[in-house]
Design a protein around this motif. Sequence first.
Motif, PDB file in Angstrom:
ATOM      1  N   PHE A  73      -1.723   7.180   2.386  1.00  0.00           N
ATOM      2  CA  PHE A  73      -2.912   6.349   2.233  1.00  0.00           C
ATOM      3  C   PHE A  73      -4.016   6.888   3.106  1.00  0.00           C
ATOM      4  N   ASP A  74      -5.217   6.559   2.718  1.00  0.00           N
ATOM      5  CA  ASP A  74      -6.386   6.828   3.532  1.00  0.00           C
ATOM      6  C   ASP A  74      -6.458   5.698   4.555  1.00  0.00           C
TER       7      ASP A  74
ATOM      8  N   ASP B  74      -8.882   2.930   3.839  1.00  0.00           N
ATOM      9  CA  ASP B  74      -8.414   2.023   2.786  1.00  0.00           C
ATOM     10  C   ASP B  74      -7.344   1.073   3.313  1.00  0.00           C
TER      11      ASP B  74
ATOM     12  N   ALA C  23      -8.882  -1.490   5.458  1.00  0.00           N
ATOM     13  CA  ALA C  23      -9.669  -2.425   4.651  1.00  0.00           C
ATOM     14  C   ALA C  23      -8.762  -3.537   4.132  1.00  0.00           C
TER      15      ALA C  23
ATOM     16  N   PHE D  94      -2.543  -5.619  -3.859  1.00  0.00           N
ATOM     17  CA  PHE D  94      -3.273  -4.361  -3.754  1.00  0.00           C
ATOM     18  C   PHE D  94      -2.427  -3.236  -4.328  1.00  0.00           C
TER      19      PHE D  94
ATOM     20  N   ARG E  91      -2.781   1.240  -5.159  1.00  0.00           N
ATOM     21  CA  ARG E  91      -3.608   2.425  -4.970  1.00  0.00           C
ATOM     22  C   ARG E  91      -3.897   3.032  -6.329  1.00  0.00           C
TER      23      ARG E  91
ATOM     24  N   VAL F 185       0.849  -1.189   0.000  1.00  0.00           N
ATOM     25  CA  VAL F 185       0.000   0.000   0.000  1.00  0.00           C
ATOM     26  C   VAL F 185       0.885   1.240   0.000  1.00  0.00           C
TER      27      VAL F 185
ATOM     28  N   ARG G 195      -8.034   4.868  -4.024  1.00  0.00           N
ATOM     29  CA  ARG G 195      -8.792   3.681  -3.657  1.00  0.00           C
ATOM     30  C   ARG G 195      -7.886   2.462  -3.743  1.00  0.00           C
ATOM     31  N   ILE G 196      -8.162   1.489  -2.925  1.00  0.00           N
ATOM     32  CA  ILE G 196      -7.414   0.248  -2.968  1.00  0.00           C
ATOM     33  C   ILE G 196      -8.185  -0.716  -3.878  1.00  0.00           C
TER      34      ILE G 196
END
Length: 162
Positions: free
Chosen positions: A119-120, A123, A126, A144, A146, A115, A150-151
């Motif tokens: 990052f959010d 997300d 999640a 995953f 980004r 990730v 969004r992931i």
Amino acid sequence: AATPPILRVARASRRILIVDDDDAVRATLRDQAEKRGWIVREAASAEGAIAIESGLASFDVVLCDLKMRGMGGIALHDRLLDHRDPALDHFVFITGDLASPGAAEFASRCSRPLVPKPFDFADLFAVVDEVVALGGTIPNTRRFVRDDGRIVYVSTDEEPAA
């Protein structure tokens, strides 16, 4: 509606190890994880993570930065892979430098979630929850990435989804 007590107990028993040499990042991730009901342990280095007496496999998830002083996340990944250590199945890697040649090469061969920063937190967690829900097993051909904040899942043979 209140969560049934048995769900609170199961959720509260989830253990996460945060491995990052940046104190501020570790503190922020700790805060976010604790808000989500995780029991948190921290390590300021890959060497520190390896030295934890209970072992890396005692954690439901290990959230590990790629670039750190000393042994970084890439070297830790490779060490666990070489030893066929099942703890690797519980890793989620994070990085603020996917553009570097080392990180790009790692991303191309890493079968674990990776990730990018920034990052959010919703997300990121999640992804963490997905690792736990799948018992640590994420198909080797998927990882995953980004995309526009969004992931998303993407096969290593496909381009990211739009």
